[in-house]
Design a protein around this motif. Structure first.
Motif, PDB file in Angstrom:
ATOM      1  N   GLN A 126      37.152  29.613  51.777  1.00 44.77           N
ATOM      2  CA  GLN A 126      36.751  29.228  50.434  1.00 44.77           C
ATOM      3  C   GLN A 126      37.532  30.078  49.446  1.00 44.77           C
ATOM      4  O   GLN A 126      37.660  31.287  49.614  1.00 44.77           O
ATOM      5  CB  GLN A 126      35.258  29.448  50.245  1.00 44.77           C
ATOM      6  CG  GLN A 126      34.772  28.988  48.900  1.00 44.77           C
ATOM      7  CD  GLN A 126      33.257  29.120  48.789  1.00 44.77           C
ATOM      8  OE1 GLN A 126      32.609  29.574  49.694  1.00 44.77           O
ATOM      9  NE2 GLN A 126      32.733  28.737  47.648  1.00 44.77           N
ATOM     10  N   LYS A 127      38.044  29.428  48.418  1.00 43.73           N
ATOM     11  CA  LYS A 127      38.818  30.162  47.422  1.00 43.73           C
ATOM     12  C   LYS A 127      37.896  31.057  46.620  1.00 43.73           C
ATOM     13  O   LYS A 127      36.766  30.694  46.303  1.00 43.73           O
ATOM     14  CB  LYS A 127      39.531  29.186  46.497  1.00 43.73           C
ATOM     15  CG  LYS A 127      40.618  28.396  47.176  1.00 43.73           C
ATOM     16  CD  LYS A 127      41.319  27.508  46.182  1.00 43.73           C
ATOM     17  CE  LYS A 127      42.431  26.738  46.868  1.00 43.73           C
ATOM     18  NZ  LYS A 127      43.119  25.855  45.936  1.00 43.73           N
ATOM     19  N   CYS A 128      38.383  32.227  46.291  1.00 42.44           N
ATOM     20  CA  CYS A 128      37.625  33.156  45.463  1.00 42.44           C
ATOM     21  C   CYS A 128      37.783  32.757  44.001  1.00 42.44           C
ATOM     22  O   CYS A 128      38.870  32.357  43.574  1.00 42.44           O
ATOM     23  CB  CYS A 128      38.129  34.580  45.655  1.00 42.44           C
ATOM     24  SG  CYS A 128      37.859  35.183  47.323  1.00 42.44           S
ATOM     25  N   TYR A 129      36.714  32.834  43.265  1.00 41.73           N
ATOM     26  CA  TYR A 129      36.795  32.554  41.842  1.00 41.73           C
ATOM     27  C   TYR A 129      35.794  33.438  41.116  1.00 41.73           C
ATOM     28  O   TYR A 129      34.788  33.853  41.679  1.00 41.73           O
ATOM     29  CB  TYR A 129      36.534  31.076  41.542  1.00 41.73           C
ATOM     30  CG  TYR A 129      35.190  30.588  42.014  1.00 41.73           C
ATOM     31  CD1 TYR A 129      34.099  30.590  41.165  1.00 41.73           C
ATOM     32  CD2 TYR A 129      35.011  30.129  43.312  1.00 41.73           C
ATOM     33  CE1 TYR A 129      32.865  30.143  41.595  1.00 41.73           C
ATOM     34  CE2 TYR A 129      33.778  29.684  43.749  1.00 41.73           C
ATOM     35  CZ  TYR A 129      32.712  29.691  42.886  1.00 41.73           C
ATOM     36  OH  TYR A 129      31.493  29.260  43.307  1.00 41.73           O
ATOM     37  N   ARG A 130      36.103  33.724  39.867  1.00 45.05           N
ATOM     38  CA  ARG A 130      35.235  34.585  39.063  1.00 45.05           C
ATOM     39  C   ARG A 130      34.078  33.790  38.513  1.00 45.05           C
ATOM     40  O   ARG A 130      34.198  32.621  38.201  1.00 45.05           O
ATOM     41  CB  ARG A 130      36.025  35.179  37.904  1.00 45.05           C
ATOM     42  CG  ARG A 130      37.064  36.174  38.366  1.00 45.05           C
ATOM     43  CD  ARG A 130      37.632  36.901  37.203  1.00 45.05           C
ATOM     44  NE  ARG A 130      36.545  37.631  36.536  1.00 45.05           N
ATOM     45  CZ  ARG A 130      36.665  38.293  35.409  1.00 45.05           C
ATOM     46  NH1 ARG A 130      37.820  38.328  34.813  1.00 45.05           N
ATOM     47  NH2 ARG A 130      35.650  38.925  34.886  1.00 45.05           N
ATOM     48  N   ILE A 131      32.945  34.454  38.390  1.00 47.09           N
ATOM     49  CA  ILE A 131      31.781  33.833  37.785  1.00 47.09           C
ATOM     50  C   ILE A 131      31.884  34.079  36.283  1.00 47.09           C
ATOM     51  O   ILE A 131      32.136  35.202  35.851  1.00 47.09           O
ATOM     52  CB  ILE A 131      30.490  34.440  38.352  1.00 47.09           C
ATOM     53  CG1 ILE A 131      30.434  34.158  39.840  1.00 47.09           C
ATOM     54  CG2 ILE A 131      29.274  33.894  37.652  1.00 47.09           C
ATOM     55  CD1 ILE A 131      29.305  34.817  40.540  1.00 47.09           C
ATOM     56  N   PRO A 132      31.691  33.056  35.467  1.00 44.69           N
ATOM     57  CA  PRO A 132      31.784  33.230  34.021  1.00 44.69           C
ATOM     58  C   PRO A 132      30.766  34.259  33.530  1.00 44.69           C
ATOM     59  O   PRO A 132      29.663  34.378  34.062  1.00 44.69           O
ATOM     60  CB  PRO A 132      31.462  31.841  33.462  1.00 44.69           C
ATOM     61  CG  PRO A 132      31.727  30.902  34.583  1.00 44.69           C
ATOM     62  CD  PRO A 132      31.458  31.661  35.829  1.00 44.69           C
TER      63      PRO A 132
END
Length: 157
Positions: free
Chosen positions: A139-145
């Protein structure tokens, strides 16, 4: 060799006749005979359809005029909605809409701690989670807003 070719040709033609007959039987199961009159409308001009897909054109009836009635509405009272009881509320629920046998059964098994605002856990059921060993997370890592962080922290607590 010619004799063998002629035998094979006869065999192929016989098989083709059988296959075509079988295909015709399957096609004829859903095929319908349709009759169209001259000048009968068939929808849009630029579309092409097989004759089995066509249906007789039925013009739409005149739209019915709707009449709207307006009435004066006074102050609306808040409807008393029935929610599951929480710790601070009364632990009795209105079960009058149920048959008597069901009421007795539910009344006997109603646990006051069963309905709470925050979900809990149970020791009544267990299950095993089978994980694949040494399998990478795909799963790609992404920042939480930033605006969602307080909500996330609250949910985790």
């Amino acid at each position: 060799m010619r004799e063998r070719l002629e035998e094979m040709m006869a065999l192929v033609q016989d098989n083709m006749r059988k296959a075509q007959k079988n295909q015709k039987v399957w096609y004829d199961r859903k095929a319908r005979t349709r009759v169209f009159e001259p000048g009968q409308q068939r929808g849009r001009k630029h579309q092409k359809f097989h004759v089995n897909l066509l249906k007789a054109f039925q013009p739409r009836s005149e739209p019915v005029q709707q009449k709207l009635f307006v009435r004066a509405v006074g102050e609306e009272e808040e409807a008393s909605e029935q929610y599951f009881p929480t710790k601070g509320q009364s632990q009795t629920m209105d079960l009058s809409h149920l048959p008597p046998a069901w009421r007795e059964e539910l009344g006997a098994c109603m646990d006051p701690e069963l309905f709470q605002e925050k979900p809990g856990y149970t020791t009544l059921a267990q299950h095993k989670i089978h994980l694949k060993e040494n399998s990478p997370v795909r799963q790609k890592c992404y920042r939480i807003p930033e605006r969602l962080l307080p909500v996330l922290k609250q949910e985790l607590e």
